[in-house]
Scaffold this active site. Structure first.
Site, short mmCIF file in Angstrom:
data_model
loop_
_atom_site.label_atom_id
_atom_site.label_comp_id
_atom_site.label_asym_id
_atom_site.label_seq_id
_atom_site.Cartn_x
_atom_site.Cartn_y
_atom_site.Cartn_z
N LYS A 141 1.18 -1.77 -0.11
CA LYS A 141 0.40 -0.38 -0.04
C LYS A 141 1.15 1.31 -0.08
O LYS A 141 2.16 1.07 0.69
CB LYS A 141 -1.19 0.08 1.25
N THR A 160 5.77 5.90 1.63
CA THR A 160 5.19 5.38 2.50
C THR A 160 4.60 4.33 2.30
O THR A 160 3.72 4.74 1.85
CB THR A 160 3.86 6.62 2.93
N GLU A 194 -0.39 9.49 -5.28
CA GLU A 194 -2.01 10.68 -4.96
C GLU A 194 -1.70 11.67 -6.34
O GLU A 194 -0.59 12.79 -6.60
CB GLU A 194 -1.71 11.37 -3.84
N ASN A 240 -3.69 15.83 -0.47
CA ASN A 240 -2.76 16.75 0.43
C ASN A 240 -3.34 17.87 0.85
O ASN A 240 -2.71 17.89 2.13
CB ASN A 240 -1.31 16.56 0.07
#
Lengths: 383, 383
Positions: free
Chosen positions: B168, B179, B259, B378
């Site tokens: 993930k 991350t 993202e 974000n």
């Protein structure tokens, strides 16, 4: 009046037609003396634009008689032809102003990788030369704007002497030196060596500590010219304070006008072991896109601050980190501190304090948030 | 099937209620053996989350029996209470699965700086334990998603053996390690030392070379577990190739789902003096916001590429830089090359090649463009 506030300087700004917008794009600054002492600092980017290579050479003997500046094209990554164009521009200015081309500094700003339309530029010089005036500072400041929304000028006066400056820059602001062109003039009597010391000291704590988007330009130039026309010799420290004052003011204006920014962010690192440590930590935060997006969203996301701090090699014990945002200590000992809902980020100014608990040094870096408008302006710049 | 593709593993994923969205948020993976060899790599961020501190210790003896993973909270910057919560989670999993808590790795992802709601999390473990199944790989992969839009899984098979993994991560992707939480399982017979060598080699050229936004997380964890259930011992090189293949595939999926990204950018540095030089240059480009915005705007702005290259200390002669974007050599010898209008950036994949003309080494880093959606996601993450 900016660059013409000090005695002995004239300036002008005209529309040559380099910018599609039809805004002014060529500026001249001339030092009428009696002295022509000068110093400069330039980008540390190894890919430097032709005008930087040229002006470095011009200023190396400590003398600059005139500066020609253009917006509408950076003349960077333009190879031998680009350098020849810069040389030709200086020659042209030298003829028009009756000075040696070797004493004419050249500054360019705009898109990288395109040759300048020389006929247009030189016609602009022809128009700018007769327009030179002791009132021309503002016109010059306007002619160097690119995505700037306002002209940036500043004047500091002493007893019988003056330091004034103009700056342009609204993106690619990063140490060492932002994408910016800065001309500072003074009428104090000071030799080139003194000017160089004073300028290096001033830029190290001002322009070198603004970092809008982490990107370093190929064209950054800061010039300091002295005419000696006031006849006043001032204490070196006094001159340094004035020049630093002008640089600090202009630097703040650059950050305040950075592309698309909605917040101006002051990142202050306290209790660092060394100033270098403090700067490394401050810059890591200033370049953290996630943190910068959070500020745009008025979100005091201190986790992104400590995550950025954790990527550095500065001396600190992770469990001792404190973070304060706009007066609220949201992180204490690297854990949850006071309620983050108490942080007001609806204001433009954001003040982040990180306490490293590792020493007695401190440093501050200024940056901006990362916004939709930043993405928009920089995705459409060359189109 | 991902983590349950290899023999000897069961997994599950359930909705505990940690995420406001009501999506699955707790996953378990158990190694039923006969072996429990394991290796791991973790974030190099000095501010590491409690589960990283815990799992580092768990894996230090080369044995992991089970992994519990949660989304909906990173348990980072949560101090002593955060570590106690991680410990308690491992104890709880150990009781439910009849293994030692000291052999239970813990992984968490989500917002930093908030304590986990332990009652909710432990109830999730209670639900996940009886749900463990040899078909549970996909459910586990779904339960670790945060802003991911798709579950990320990969399987590589050999003759009678298998390596499978799940990942993930969709932001804060940066070396060293993004991350991300990654669990890779295999049924080959391999001791922990071999697994560690293989994993370190695999991550160094895969996860360590993706850099979505330059931001490094506090929670990054990559686990490699071996059950030995196939009874097959494979050549070390063969295992390394398979594990690297799984890591490369998952890394590519992470970049492909980053993202808000509109482009996946492959930055290939050729003719570098050293691999480190090539990586330094590639990362400087990958972290250049101006370049990333230009790509978003379908603008082959190679000037921003060379400006980024110029900030590095890699060996090269600035006047020799070549840049090719999607097959068009737009910059030759640091000057204008072929017509940039020939570059097609309407496609998702962007391939930038920078030739340093300084040696024989090469390296590639993958990143994304900087988009409105990135800023949006974000700036709204914690609100």
């Amino acid at each position: 009046m900016s660059v013409t506030a000090a005695k002995g300087f004239r300036a002008s700004g005209v529309t040559a037609g380099l910018k599609p917008s039809g805004r002014p794009d060529v500026a001249l600054v001339i030092n009428d003396g009696p002295n022509r002492d000068a110093a400069a600092v330039f980008t540390s980017n190894r890919v430097e634009a032709a005008p930087v290579t040229w002006s470095r050479q011009v200023v190396s003997d400590g003398r600059v008689d005139a500066v020609v500046l253009n917006s509408g094209g950076a003349n960077a990554c333009t190879g031998a032809q680009g350098f020849a164009d810069t040389h030709r521009t200086a020659e042209h200015v030298g003829e028009r102003l009756q000075v040696s081309a070797g004493d004419v500094a050249v500054c360019s700003t705009g898109l990288i990788g395109e040759l300048l339309p020389m006929d247009t530029l030189l016609a602009g010089v022809d128009a700018a030369a007769p327009a030179l005036s002791a009132d021309g500072g503002h016109a010059a400041a306007e002619a160097i704007m690119t995505t700037d929304t306002v002209a940036k000028e500043c004047v500091v006066t002493g007893e019988g002497w003056t330091v004034g400056g103009m700056a342009k820059g609204a993106g690619m602001l990063a140490p060492s030196l932002a994408t910016m062109l800065v001309v500072i003039t003074t009428d104090v009597v000071a030799d080139a060596a003194t000017l160089h010391e004073v300028l290096a000291e001033a830029t190290s704590t001002t322009f070198d500590r603004i970092d809008s988007d982490g990107c370093q330009s190929t064209n950054d130039t800061v010039l300091l010219l002295s005419s000696g026309a006031s006849g006043v010799q001032v204490d070196r420290r006094e001159l340094a304070t004035a020049v630093t004052g002008v640089c600090a003011d202009l630097a703040r204006r650059l950050i305040g006008d950075a592309e698309g920014a909605a917040h101006d962010i002051e990142i202050e690192i306290r209790s660092a072991a060394t100033v270098d440590d403090a700067l490394e930590v401050a810059r890591a935060i200033a370049r953290n896109n996630l943190f910068k997006c959070a500020v745009f969203g008025n979100d005091p996301n201190w986790g992104r601050v400590v995550a950025a701090v954790g990527t550095t090699s500065a001396a600190f014990e992770p469990s001792q980190l404190d973070v304060t945002i706009n007066g609220v200590q949201v992180c204490r000992g690297c854990g949850v501190g006071d309620d983050r809902s108490g942080v007001d980020l609806s204001v433009r100014d954001v003040h982040v304090i990180v306490d490293l608990h590792a020493g007695a040094q401190t440093a501050t870096v200024w940056t901006n948030d990362l916004t939709h408008d930043y993405v928009h302006e920089n995705s459409a710049y060359s189109t």
